[in-house]
Design a protein around this motif. Structure first.
Motif, PDB file in Angstrom:
ATOM      1  N   LEU A  67       0.813  -1.215   0.000  1.00 39.25           N
ATOM      2  CA  LEU A  67       0.000   0.000   0.000  1.00 39.25           C
ATOM      3  C   LEU A  67       0.847   1.265   0.000  1.00 39.25           C
ATOM      4  O   LEU A  67       0.468   2.259  -0.621  1.00 39.25           O
ATOM      5  CB  LEU A  67      -0.947  -0.012   1.205  1.00 39.25           C
ATOM      6  N   VAL A  68       1.980   1.248   0.671  1.00 35.98           N
ATOM      7  CA  VAL A  68       2.816   2.443   0.769  1.00 35.98           C
ATOM      8  C   VAL A  68       3.693   2.632  -0.469  1.00 35.98           C
ATOM      9  O   VAL A  68       3.859   3.746  -0.957  1.00 35.98           O
ATOM     10  CB  VAL A  68       3.696   2.382   2.046  1.00 35.98           C
ATOM     11  N   HIS A  69       4.240   1.545  -0.992  1.00 37.80           N
ATOM     12  CA  HIS A  69       5.244   1.670  -2.046  1.00 37.80           C
ATOM     13  C   HIS A  69       4.722   1.542  -3.465  1.00 37.80           C
ATOM     14  O   HIS A  69       5.470   1.738  -4.416  1.00 37.80           O
ATOM     15  CB  HIS A  69       6.369   0.662  -1.825  1.00 37.80           C
ATOM     16  N   THR A  70       3.445   1.191  -3.649  1.00 38.47           N
ATOM     17  CA  THR A  70       2.953   1.033  -5.014  1.00 38.47           C
ATOM     18  C   THR A  70       1.912   2.071  -5.406  1.00 38.47           C
ATOM     19  O   THR A  70       1.656   2.252  -6.575  1.00 38.47           O
ATOM     20  CB  THR A  70       2.324  -0.358  -5.235  1.00 38.47           C
ATOM     21  N   ASP A  71       1.278   2.723  -4.449  1.00 34.72           N
ATOM     22  CA  ASP A  71       0.231   3.702  -4.742  1.00 34.72           C
ATOM     23  C   ASP A  71      -0.840   3.108  -5.654  1.00 34.72           C
ATOM     24  O   ASP A  71      -1.272   3.726  -6.617  1.00 34.72           O
ATOM     25  CB  ASP A  71       0.844   4.971  -5.347  1.00 34.72           C
ATOM     26  N   ASP A  72      -1.217   1.869  -5.368  1.00 34.98           N
ATOM     27  CA  ASP A  72      -2.219   1.172  -6.162  1.00 34.98           C
ATOM     28  C   ASP A  72      -2.946   0.183  -5.253  1.00 34.98           C
ATOM     29  O   ASP A  72      -2.565  -0.004  -4.104  1.00 34.98           O
ATOM     30  CB  ASP A  72      -1.541   0.425  -7.316  1.00 34.98           C
ATOM     31  N   ASP A  73      -3.990  -0.443  -5.771  1.00 39.64           N
ATOM     32  CA  ASP A  73      -4.686  -1.494  -5.031  1.00 39.64           C
ATOM     33  C   ASP A  73      -3.783  -2.714  -4.888  1.00 39.64           C
ATOM     34  O   ASP A  73      -2.773  -2.847  -5.591  1.00 39.64           O
ATOM     35  CB  ASP A  73      -5.957  -1.930  -5.764  1.00 39.64           C
ATOM     36  N   ALA A  74      -4.172  -3.612  -4.003  1.00 41.57           N
ATOM     37  CA  ALA A  74      -3.453  -4.871  -3.815  1.00 41.57           C
ATOM     38  C   ALA A  74      -4.473  -5.931  -3.407  1.00 41.57           C
ATOM     39  O   ALA A  74      -5.612  -5.609  -3.053  1.00 41.57           O
ATOM     40  CB  ALA A  74      -2.371  -4.728  -2.743  1.00 41.57           C
ATOM     41  N   VAL A  75      -4.051  -7.191  -3.475  1.00 42.61           N
ATOM     42  CA  VAL A  75      -4.922  -8.301  -3.088  1.00 42.61           C
ATOM     43  C   VAL A  75      -4.137  -9.214  -2.150  1.00 42.61           C
ATOM     44  O   VAL A  75      -3.042  -9.666  -2.486  1.00 42.61           O
ATOM     45  CB  VAL A  75      -5.402  -9.102  -4.320  1.00 42.61           C
TER      46      VAL A  75
ATOM     47  N   VAL B 104       0.722 -11.208  -1.246  1.00 44.96           N
ATOM     48  CA  VAL B 104       0.122  -9.910  -1.495  1.00 44.96           C
ATOM     49  C   VAL B 104       0.492  -9.523  -2.918  1.00 44.96           C
ATOM     50  O   VAL B 104       1.667  -9.360  -3.228  1.00 44.96           O
ATOM     51  CB  VAL B 104       0.599  -8.843  -0.487  1.00 44.96           C
ATOM     52  N   ARG B 105      -0.539  -9.443  -3.743  1.00 45.30           N
ATOM     53  CA  ARG B 105      -0.321  -9.095  -5.145  1.00 45.30           C
ATOM     54  C   ARG B 105      -0.613  -7.618  -5.343  1.00 45.30           C
ATOM     55  O   ARG B 105      -1.612  -7.103  -4.845  1.00 45.30           O
ATOM     56  CB  ARG B 105      -1.233  -9.908  -6.050  1.00 45.30           C
ATOM     57  N   ASP B 106       0.277  -6.950  -6.060  1.00 45.88           N
ATOM     58  CA  ASP B 106       0.024  -5.574  -6.457  1.00 45.88           C
ATOM     59  C   ASP B 106       0.133  -5.478  -7.968  1.00 45.88           C
ATOM     60  O   ASP B 106       0.392  -6.478  -8.637  1.00 45.88           O
ATOM     61  CB  ASP B 106       0.957  -4.597  -5.724  1.00 45.88           C
TER      62      ASP B 106
ATOM     63  N   LYS C 159       3.145  -7.977  -9.500  1.00 37.66           N
ATOM     64  CA  LYS C 159       3.881  -9.064  -8.858  1.00 37.66           C
ATOM     65  C   LYS C 159       3.154  -9.499  -7.601  1.00 37.66           C
ATOM     66  O   LYS C 159       2.261  -8.809  -7.122  1.00 37.66           O
ATOM     67  CB  LYS C 159       5.281  -8.583  -8.487  1.00 37.66           C
ATOM     68  N   SER C 160       3.589 -10.629  -7.056  1.00 39.42           N
ATOM     69  CA  SER C 160       3.155 -11.080  -5.739  1.00 39.42           C
ATOM     70  C   SER C 160       4.387 -11.238  -4.870  1.00 39.42           C
ATOM     71  O   SER C 160       5.388 -11.809  -5.304  1.00 39.42           O
ATOM     72  CB  SER C 160       2.444 -12.431  -5.816  1.00 39.42           C
ATOM     73  N   VAL C 161       4.319 -10.732  -3.669  1.00 34.26           N
ATOM     74  CA  VAL C 161       5.340 -10.991  -2.659  1.00 34.26           C
ATOM     75  C   VAL C 161       4.685 -11.964  -1.695  1.00 34.26           C
ATOM     76  O   VAL C 161       3.560 -11.742  -1.244  1.00 34.26           O
ATOM     77  CB  VAL C 161       5.782  -9.702  -1.946  1.00 34.26           C
ATOM     78  N   TRP C 162       5.368 -13.061  -1.398  1.00 34.54           N
ATOM     79  CA  TRP C 162       4.747 -14.132  -0.631  1.00 34.54           C
ATOM     80  C   TRP C 162       5.692 -14.658   0.446  1.00 34.54           C
ATOM     81  O   TRP C 162       6.910 -14.446   0.377  1.00 34.54           O
ATOM     82  CB  TRP C 162       4.322 -15.276  -1.550  1.00 34.54           C
ATOM     83  N   PHE C 163       5.099 -15.340   1.428  1.00 36.07           N
ATOM     84  CA  PHE C 163       5.882 -16.085   2.410  1.00 36.07           C
ATOM     85  C   PHE C 163       5.127 -17.344   2.767  1.00 36.07           C
ATOM     86  O   PHE C 163       3.914 -17.441   2.591  1.00 36.07           O
ATOM     87  CB  PHE C 163       6.221 -15.258   3.655  1.00 36.07           C
ATOM     88  N   GLU C 164       5.886 -18.304   3.296  1.00 37.82           N
ATOM     89  CA  GLU C 164       5.309 -19.565   3.776  1.00 37.82           C
ATOM     90  C   GLU C 164       5.817 -19.832   5.182  1.00 37.82           C
ATOM     91  O   GLU C 164       6.975 -19.535   5.501  1.00 37.82           O
ATOM     92  CB  GLU C 164       5.684 -20.708   2.848  1.00 37.82           C
TER      93      GLU C 164
END
Length: 138
Positions: A62-70, A84-86, A127-132
């Motif tokens: 939310l802070v670094h893309t200035d766009d929606d995310a999922v 988290v996909r942006d 892109k999506s940033v993810w963790f497991e």
């Protein structure tokens, strides 16, 4: 708005939430929804780590893309995967925290340190940033 997907037992194991552009109020809401999803999951402390790392990924998007995310979180017998996909192609940078500023630069360092696995997956748009996390890891 949060959304549970699937049917039957599957419904309780997946969370999908659309995050509005620059809506930092979505961060605590996402944490609460993830906490509910993980109420009976994992060893003590695992869900708290998941909440922290999810907060970091959501905030970064939310802070670094200035766009929606999922936000998508999936609990399986193997563990938890959160992504988290942006919709911005720029890849996040892992950098050392600025010692003069206690609020910036620590998010991906925390993810790298606490997640069992993490990464960035490109998409056609964004892109999506993810963790497991495994449920039983110490």
């Amino acid at each position: 708005m949060g959304e549970r997907t699937g049917t039957g037992a599957e419904r309780a194991h997946r969370l999908r939430r659309t995050l509005g552009r620059a809506d930092l109020g979505a961060v605590p809401k996402a944490r609460r929804e993830l906490r509910e999803l993980l109420r009976h999951w994992g060893r003590p402390g695992r869900s708290e780590i998941a909440e922290l790392l999810t907060s970091e990924l959501v905030t970064n998007a939310l802070v670094h893309t200035d766009d929606d995310a999922v936000l998508t979180a999936v609990v399986s017998p193997d563990g938890l995967r959160v992504e988290v996909r942006d919709f911005v192609a720029r890849r996040p940078r892992l950098c050392a925290p600025d010692t003069g500023d206690g609020t910036h630069g620590r998010g991906l360092v925390l993810v790298q340190s606490l997640a069992d696995a993490w990464g960035v997956s490109p998409h056609g748009v964004g892109k999506s940033v993810w963790f497991e996390l495994g449920a039983e890891a110490a």
